[in-house]
Structures are given as structure tokens and as C-alpha cells.
Write an enzyme that holds these catalytic residues in place. Structure first.
Site, PDB file in Angstrom:
ATOM      1  N   TYR A 141     -27.039 -48.286 101.081  1.00 57.21           N
ATOM      2  CA  TYR A 141     -26.049 -48.213 100.348  1.00 57.21           C
ATOM      3  C   TYR A 141     -25.326 -46.903 100.590  1.00 57.21           C
ATOM      4  CZ  TYR A 141     -23.791 -45.669  95.822  1.00 57.21           C
ATOM      5  OH  TYR A 141     -22.749 -45.100  95.473  1.00 57.21           O
ATOM      6  N   PHE A 169     -23.829 -36.969  92.453  1.00 57.42           N
ATOM      7  CA  PHE A 169     -25.220 -37.167  92.482  1.00 57.42           C
ATOM      8  C   PHE A 169     -25.537 -38.123  91.362  1.00 57.42           C
ATOM      9  CE2 PHE A 169     -27.384 -34.354  95.499  1.00 57.42           C
ATOM     10  CZ  PHE A 169     -26.171 -33.807  96.207  1.00 57.42           C
ATOM     11  N   ASN A 170     -26.410 -38.023  90.381  1.00 57.52           N
ATOM     12  CA  ASN A 170     -26.576 -39.208  89.539  1.00 57.52           C
ATOM     13  C   ASN A 170     -25.657 -39.156  88.410  1.00 57.52           C
ATOM     14  OD1 ASN A 170     -28.997 -38.932  91.222  1.00 57.52           O
ATOM     15  ND2 ASN A 170     -29.813 -40.756  89.868  1.00 57.52           N
ATOM     16  N   PHE A 208     -41.100 -45.485  88.658  1.00 55.87           N
ATOM     17  CA  PHE A 208     -41.108 -46.062  90.341  1.00 55.87           C
ATOM     18  C   PHE A 208     -42.098 -44.779  90.858  1.00 55.87           C
ATOM     19  CE2 PHE A 208     -37.601 -48.949  89.208  1.00 55.87           C
ATOM     20  CZ  PHE A 208     -38.445 -50.024  88.609  1.00 55.87           C
ATOM     21  N   ARG A 221     -33.933 -35.953  90.341  1.00 53.48           N
ATOM     22  CA  ARG A 221     -32.505 -35.909  90.537  1.00 53.48           C
ATOM     23  C   ARG A 221     -31.661 -35.146  89.720  1.00 53.48           C
ATOM     24  NH1 ARG A 221     -34.484 -38.853  93.601  1.00 53.48           N
ATOM     25  NH2 ARG A 221     -34.300 -40.994  94.411  1.00 53.48           N
TER      26      ARG A 221
HETATM   27  N1  UDP Z   1     -36.191 -44.942  88.216  1.00 54.25           N
HETATM   28  C1  UDP Z   1     -37.710 -45.413  87.422  1.00 54.25           C
HETATM   29  N2  UDP Z   1     -37.543 -46.330  86.769  1.00 54.25           N
HETATM   30  C2  UDP Z   1     -36.411 -47.300  86.274  1.00 54.25           C
HETATM   31  C3  UDP Z   1     -35.241 -46.914  87.036  1.00 54.25           C
HETATM   32  C4  UDP Z   1     -35.254 -45.698  87.967  1.00 54.25           C
HETATM   33  O1  UDP Z   1     -38.529 -44.734  87.767  1.00 54.25           O
HETATM   34  O2  UDP Z   1     -36.433 -48.096  85.627  1.00 54.25           O
HETATM   35  C5  UDP Z   1     -36.145 -43.872  89.089  1.00 54.25           C
HETATM   36  C6  UDP Z   1     -35.649 -44.298  90.477  1.00 54.25           C
HETATM   37  O3  UDP Z   1     -36.931 -44.728  91.320  1.00 54.25           O
HETATM   38  C7  UDP Z   1     -35.228 -42.896  90.923  1.00 54.25           C
HETATM   39  C8  UDP Z   1     -34.724 -42.252  89.511  1.00 54.25           C
HETATM   40  O4  UDP Z   1     -35.481 -42.858  88.585  1.00 54.25           O
HETATM   41  O5  UDP Z   1     -36.322 -42.169  91.433  1.00 54.25           O
HETATM   42  C9  UDP Z   1     -33.296 -42.394  89.320  1.00 54.25           C
HETATM   43  O6  UDP Z   1     -32.692 -43.805  89.860  1.00 54.25           O
HETATM   44  P1  UDP Z   1     -31.376 -44.397  89.410  1.00 54.25           P
HETATM   45  O7  UDP Z   1     -31.594 -45.639  89.584  1.00 54.25           O
HETATM   46  O8  UDP Z   1     -31.260 -44.346  87.887  1.00 54.25           O
HETATM   47  O9  UDP Z   1     -30.352 -43.584  90.344  1.00 54.25           O
HETATM   48  P2  UDP Z   1     -30.421 -43.519  92.110  1.00 54.25           P
HETATM   49  O10 UDP Z   1     -31.359 -42.082  92.254  1.00 54.25           O
HETATM   50  O11 UDP Z   1     -31.207 -44.558  92.710  1.00 54.25           O
HETATM   51  O12 UDP Z   1     -29.023 -43.302  92.343  1.00 54.25           O
END
Ligand code: UDP
Length: 328
Positions: A141, A169-170, A208, A221
Site C-alpha cells: 500500500y 497519518f491515521n 494485533f 499511531r
Molecule cells: N489494529 C488492531 N486490531 C484491529 C484493527 C487494527 O490491533 O482490529 C491495530 C493495527 O495492527 C495497527 C493499528 O491498530 O497497529 C491501526 O490500524 P488501522 O488498520 O486502523 O490503521 P493503519 O495504521 O493500518 O493505517
């Protein structure tokens, strides 16, 4: 002034369309509605349903509307999926924007605001990331977004197409009206998953990885409100019109929150408790991504209004509570 918003039915795109219309711009939306929602498109925007990779639809849009500037949100954006299906991401994110740039060149449109990402950095060895940090994505990505940034640079020098690339960022939260918000299928983002668990739509949720090198072991994040992102796009449009100079800017709040902190804040704001389990790490996840947005603050005169995680989650909760099935 007509602004073409590619991907204007998606999460961030739809919020940008609302802001543009509120500020008096004429907005044309091009979206294939694969990820986007027709109901998310502001009623005063002119919607074309079609794919960026289909030259006949882009030709039609450019012929029927005198487009001044483009904003490109059209992309797939799931980190995990991009690792298992990289070609899907290159096909849509890189080739789609390539066709769009070809159309811009053909029709003499020379300004574009591009939605890029913090994932372009990978995992820089610094607490706060600025635009000079090395870009070394840890997932396809981020690679596709970085590939487009590079394509933009060469299109600037060859064809004079000026660009602003915004590295978000997020993105999180929802419009304060509660009319539009985040609705992905399948959902993979942390805040909506947490709030869906609070609503009992999910039995439980997973963290995760809790063995990262961060204070509580979970990933950190920088969450930035979607309306603040929308505002930055409009400021980028003004900067492009005024100066005709290209640039790359980070957009974040400059504060990092761990997955655990996000879940605790959501429990506090919703007043609900729910089960959370630890899962293994998700492929492609950097441990920490926190922005320095100083450059955007200085050069775009942008600053986030939703500057706390509480405010961001409150708006998201308002959306999820009133639209538990999203746009369905
Ligand atoms: N995450 C998590 N559980 C979930 C979804 C996301 O622990 O059900 C974690 C993910 O591994 C990352 C953070 O939350 O470390 C943010 O993930 P997200 O997918 O929201 O955004 P990204 O940082 O991937 O753009």
C-alpha cells in the site's frame, strides 16, 4: 470553480466534498463505488460513476466540465490486504492515477492534490516523522502511494502538472453533523472495529501484537480527524493556485496513541465494556508512526481543530451509534 474529486464517495473523499461545497466550490465526483457509497456523496455534487482506468469516463468528465483542479482519493488502502494482494494495489492505485494524470495532461489541467500516506515512510528510526525522513515502505500500500508521488514529480518536470501530496497519518472520526462517517466493508481499521464491538455488532475484538517495542507493547499511531484532513486539502488547493509550486506535507496531530490507549478511550467515551483479545502481529504493520506536521502548519496555514483522541472518538461514536449498519 470546478474541482474534480476522484474517490469522492469514499471515507476521506466524501468529507472533503462536504467541506468544498460548504466553502462554495463546484464539485464533480468520479467514483466507481467499489469501496465508496453513493449516499456519502453530498447532494450538491455532480456524481459520475466510473473507474479511473476507463478512459471513456474520464474523457466524458473532462469534456462536460471545465475542471480547474483535481483531488485524488481513489485508492485501495488496506495494509494487510495489500501484502496478500499487491498486484490489486498496483493496478488500482498506480495505474488508476496514471490514467488520471494522462487525462489531465490531455485536457490541460495542471493542478492536483494527491492523498498519500504515512505508510510511505515505513519505519523510520525517529520518534517524530518529518517530510525529510527516509521513505522505505513496509507494505505494498505504502509502495503504491510512494510510486505515485514519484510519478507526480516527473509529471511536474515534464508536463508542468503541479501537485501537493498529503501524507496522512491515521484518518479517524466522522463529520460533526453525523450524516457521513467511516464505513468500509470488510472493516479493518481500529477505531470503527472498536466501536462496532462496543455496539455488540462484534462479539469481541483483537489487538494485533502486544510485543512491539513501544511503552505498552502495542502499535502507536497518530490519529487525525477526517474533517481536519478535508480542510488541509482545501488549503492545499489555495496554495497551488497562489504559488503554482509542488510540495509534500505530513498531516497528523503530532501525538501518538497505542492500540490499548485507543481501546481504553473508546470504553470511556461509550461507557461500555467489551472483550478484547491479543492476536499475533498483522503483516506489514510498523510499530510507531507519529507525524511532525510543522511544514503543513507553516506553509499551508493548517492546524487541526480536533486535536484530542477524545474529540475524534466522540464524533466517530456519534456516527456509529446512529448508523450501526453504516450507509445500508
Ligand atoms: N489494529 C488492531 N486490531 C484491529 C484493527 C487494527 O490491533 O482490529 C491495530 C493495527 O495492527 C495497527 C493499528 O491498530 O497497529 C491501526 O490500524 P488501522 O488498520 O486502523 O490503521 P493503519 O495504521 O493500518 O493505517
Amino acid at each position: 470553480m470546478n474541482i474534480l474529486v476522484a474517490g469522492g464517495a469514499g471515507y476521506i473523499g466524501s468529507h472533503a466534498v462536504y467541506e468544498l461545497i460548504e466553502r462554495g466550490f463546484d464539485v464533480v465526483v468520479l467514483d466507481n463505488l467499489v469501496k465508496g457509497h453513493k449516499a456519502a456523496v453530498h447532494k450538491d455534487a455532480k456524481l459520475y460513476v466510473g473507474d479511473l482506468r476507463d478512459d471513456s469516463i474520464t474523457d466524458k468528465v473532462f469534456k462536460e466540465n471545465k475542471i480547474d483542479t483535481l483531488i485524488d482519493f481513489a485508492a485501495f488502502s488496506l495494509v494487510g490486504e495489500s501484502v496478500s494482494k499487491p498486484l490489486k494495489y498496483y493496478e488500482n492505485n498506480v495505474y488508476g492515477t496514471l490514467r488520471l494524470l494522462s487525462a489531465m495532461n490531455k485536457f490541460g489541467v495542471n493542478k492536483i492534490v494527491f492523498s498519500s500516506t504515512a505508510a510511505a515512510y515505513g519505519e523510520p528510526d525517529t520518534d517524530i516523522i518529518n517530510e525529510n525522513c527516509t521513505t522505505s515502505p513496509t507494505n505494498p500500500y505504502g509502495e503504491t502511494k510512494l510510486a505515485v508521488e514519484k510519478m507526480l514529480k516527473w509529471c511536474d518536470s515534464a508536463y508542468g502538472i503541479k501537485y501537493v501530496a498529503l501524507r496522512y497519518f491515521n484518518a479517524a472520526g466522522a463529520h460533526i453533523s453525523g450524516k457521513i462517517g467511516e464505513d468500509h466493508y470488510p472493516e479493518s481499521h481500529l477505531i470503527p472495529i472498536t466501536l462496532q464491538t462496543a455496539l455488540n455488532i462484534r462479539e469481541k475484538m483483537f489487538i494485533f501484537g502486544n510485543d512491539y517495542d513501544t511503552p505498552d507493547g502495542t502499535c502507536v499511531r497518530d490519529y487525525i480527524h477526517v474533517t481536519d484532513l478535508a480542510d488541509a486539502h482545501i488549503k492545499a488547493l489555495s496554495k497551488l493556485s497562489e504559488t503554482m509550486t509542488s510540495g509534500i506535507y505530513n498531516l497528523g496531530n503530532g501525538k501518538g496513541f497505542s492500540v490499548k490507549e485507543v481501546i481504553d478511550t473508546a470504553k470511556k467515551i461509550t461507557g461500555r465494556d467489551f472483550p478484547v483479545e491479543i492476536e499475533k502481529r498483522r503483516a506489514g504493520d510498523p510499530s510507531r508512526l507519529v507525524a511532525s506536521s510543522e511544514k503543513a502548519q507553516k506553509e499551508l496555514k493548517w492546524s487541526p481543530k480536533f486535536d484530542s483522541l477524545d474529540k475524534i472518538i466522540e464524533t466517530a461514536w456519534n456516527w456509529h451509534l446512529n448508523n450501526p449498519k453504516g450507509y445500508l
